[in-house]
Design a protein around this motif. Structure first.
Motif, mmCIF file in Angstrom:
data_model
loop_
_atom_site.group_PDB
_atom_site.id
_atom_site.type_symbol
_atom_site.label_atom_id
_atom_site.label_comp_id
_atom_site.label_asym_id
_atom_site.label_seq_id
_atom_site.Cartn_x
_atom_site.Cartn_y
_atom_site.Cartn_z
ATOM 1 N N VAL A 161 67.084 -7.388 36.019
ATOM 2 C CA VAL A 161 67.119 -6.846 34.863
ATOM 3 C C VAL A 161 66.389 -7.875 33.607
ATOM 4 C CG1 VAL A 161 67.843 -5.431 32.986
ATOM 5 C CG2 VAL A 161 69.016 -5.274 35.455
ATOM 6 N N HIS A 162 65.186 -7.292 33.156
ATOM 7 C CA HIS A 162 64.864 -7.933 31.954
ATOM 8 C C HIS A 162 64.112 -7.001 31.048
ATOM 9 C CE1 HIS A 162 61.757 -7.426 35.170
ATOM 10 N NE2 HIS A 162 60.608 -7.622 34.374
ATOM 11 N N LYS A 163 63.763 -7.658 29.853
ATOM 12 C CA LYS A 163 63.277 -6.800 28.942
ATOM 13 C C LYS A 163 62.359 -7.843 27.954
ATOM 14 C CE LYS A 163 66.927 -7.225 25.609
ATOM 15 N NZ LYS A 163 67.687 -6.826 24.684
ATOM 16 N N PRO A 221 64.740 -2.428 29.000
ATOM 17 C CA PRO A 221 65.166 -3.098 30.200
ATOM 18 C C PRO A 221 64.908 -2.515 31.298
ATOM 19 C CG PRO A 221 66.860 -3.001 28.319
ATOM 20 C CD PRO A 221 65.642 -2.148 28.050
ATOM 21 N N HIS A 222 64.685 -3.223 32.364
ATOM 22 C CA HIS A 222 63.964 -2.526 33.782
ATOM 23 C C HIS A 222 64.058 -3.803 34.848
ATOM 24 C CE1 HIS A 222 60.613 -4.561 32.422
ATOM 25 N NE2 HIS A 222 60.110 -4.633 33.676
ATOM 26 N N GLN A 223 63.974 -2.918 35.910
ATOM 27 C CA GLN A 223 63.719 -3.956 37.277
ATOM 28 C C GLN A 223 62.641 -3.624 38.036
ATOM 29 O OE1 GLN A 223 67.616 -1.848 38.925
ATOM 30 N NE2 GLN A 223 68.017 -3.820 39.436
ATOM 31 N N ASP A 224 61.729 -4.388 38.115
ATOM 32 C CA ASP A 224 60.381 -4.308 38.467
ATOM 33 C C ASP A 224 60.293 -3.467 39.864
ATOM 34 O OD1 ASP A 224 59.410 -5.651 36.494
ATOM 35 O OD2 ASP A 224 59.258 -7.734 37.739
ATOM 36 N N ALA A 225 61.446 -3.706 40.770
ATOM 37 C CA ALA A 225 61.384 -2.871 42.021
ATOM 38 C C ALA A 225 61.536 -1.442 41.786
ATOM 39 C CB ALA A 225 62.532 -3.572 42.938
#
Ligand code: FE2
Length: 285
Positions: free
Chosen positions: A239-241, A149-153
């Motif tokens: 937030v995506h993964k 899980p992460h945010q591209d920013a």
């Protein structure tokens, strides 16, 4: 297909992501796959540059042995390999793994999605979008790794926030089995939890993190399977993964990130920096 309706715009603003099925035709997807096949056939990656790509914090930092290869990838085609592709001597492990998952920076100007992306960006109201990076992701059968899980920013930080947008194009069906995207709808409105920043020149490791990724509740993630040719719009802070690909089918994707350059400062601490020879190219030509 490249112009958004008002209800689609509203959905994107609410959720932080939006699926647009049928963005590219099957023929256009195949053409891109064939082109990348040619690039891969001709690739030459010196052993000391065989970097495994990871979104996991500790692994990212460990992977900085070839820091320059990673940090200087902004204006070049660079190849990054799936974890576990190389053995302890740094050599590929045989015929099963030479295919090893790679992410390839690739000139946006040379693919069929450009005109459609321009229309889509206009539809989103972007004034001066520039392309900050592009990648071809193979997510190979059996070895395509989990993307945490992460945010591209966190990696593409701007001031103000809210100026980075991902366009993620499925060149093959992305399913629950081969590692489709998962999102937390509405998670794009609370800023970024952590940032990857460059260390001073010559330091090792070449990057570090400020802050940390929260332990996101897995039950909040919504799976987003899409068909070949679909485009997924990804807000820079949502937030995506994606899960590991344990299936026997790859999940090939071409993805790139835009920044609205008007009124935006690209952080000089980002790992990715434009160069004098190749500043971030404008999307609108
Ligand atoms: Fe991402």
């Amino acid at each position: 297909m490249a112009c958004l309706s008002s209800s689609q715009l509203q959905k994107f603003r609410e959720d932080g992501f939006l699926v647009l099925e049928g963005f590219l035709s099957a023929e256009e997807c195949v053409a891109m796959q064939q082109r990348i096949g040619k690039i891969v056939a001709e690739m030459d990656v010196p052993p000391h540059c065989r970097t495994e790509f990871s979104t996991h914090e500790e692994e990212q930092l460990r992977a900085q042995g070839s820091t320059d290869y990673f940090l200087s990838s902004g204006d070049k085609i660079r190849f990054f390999f799936e974890k576990g592709v190389f053995d302890e001597k740094g050599l590929e492990r045989g015929p099963q793994s030479w295919r090893g998952d790679m992410e390839i920076s690739w000139s946006l100007q040379r693919n069929p999605s450009t005109k459609l992306a321009m229309a889509l960006a206009r539809s989103l109201g972007l004034q001066m979008p520039v392309v900050v990076q592009s990648m071809y992701i193979f997510k190979q059968p059996h070895i395509g790794g989990e993307v945490f899980p992460h945010q591209d920013a966190s990696f593409l930080y701007t001031e103000p926030l809210g100026r980075v947008l991902g366009m993620w194009i499925a060149l093959e069906d992305a399913t629950l089995e081969n590692g489709c995207l998962w999102f937390i709808p509405g998670s794009h409105t609370s800023g970024v939890s952590r940032r990857m920043v460059r260390a001073p020149a010559g330091s090792a490791p070449g990057t570090s993190f400020l802050g940390s990724e929260p332990a996101w509740d897995n039950s909040l993630f919504v799976p987003t399977p899409v068909r070949r040719g679909a485009l997924v719009l990804i807000h820079g802070e949502v937030v995506h993964k994606s899960k590991q690909n344990l299936s026997d089918r790859s999940r090939q994707v071409y993805t790139f990130h835009l920044m609205e350059a008007s009124g935006t400062t690209w952080s000089p601490e980002n790992w990715l920096q434009p160069t004098a020879e190749l500043p971030f190219p404008p999307l609108y030509t």
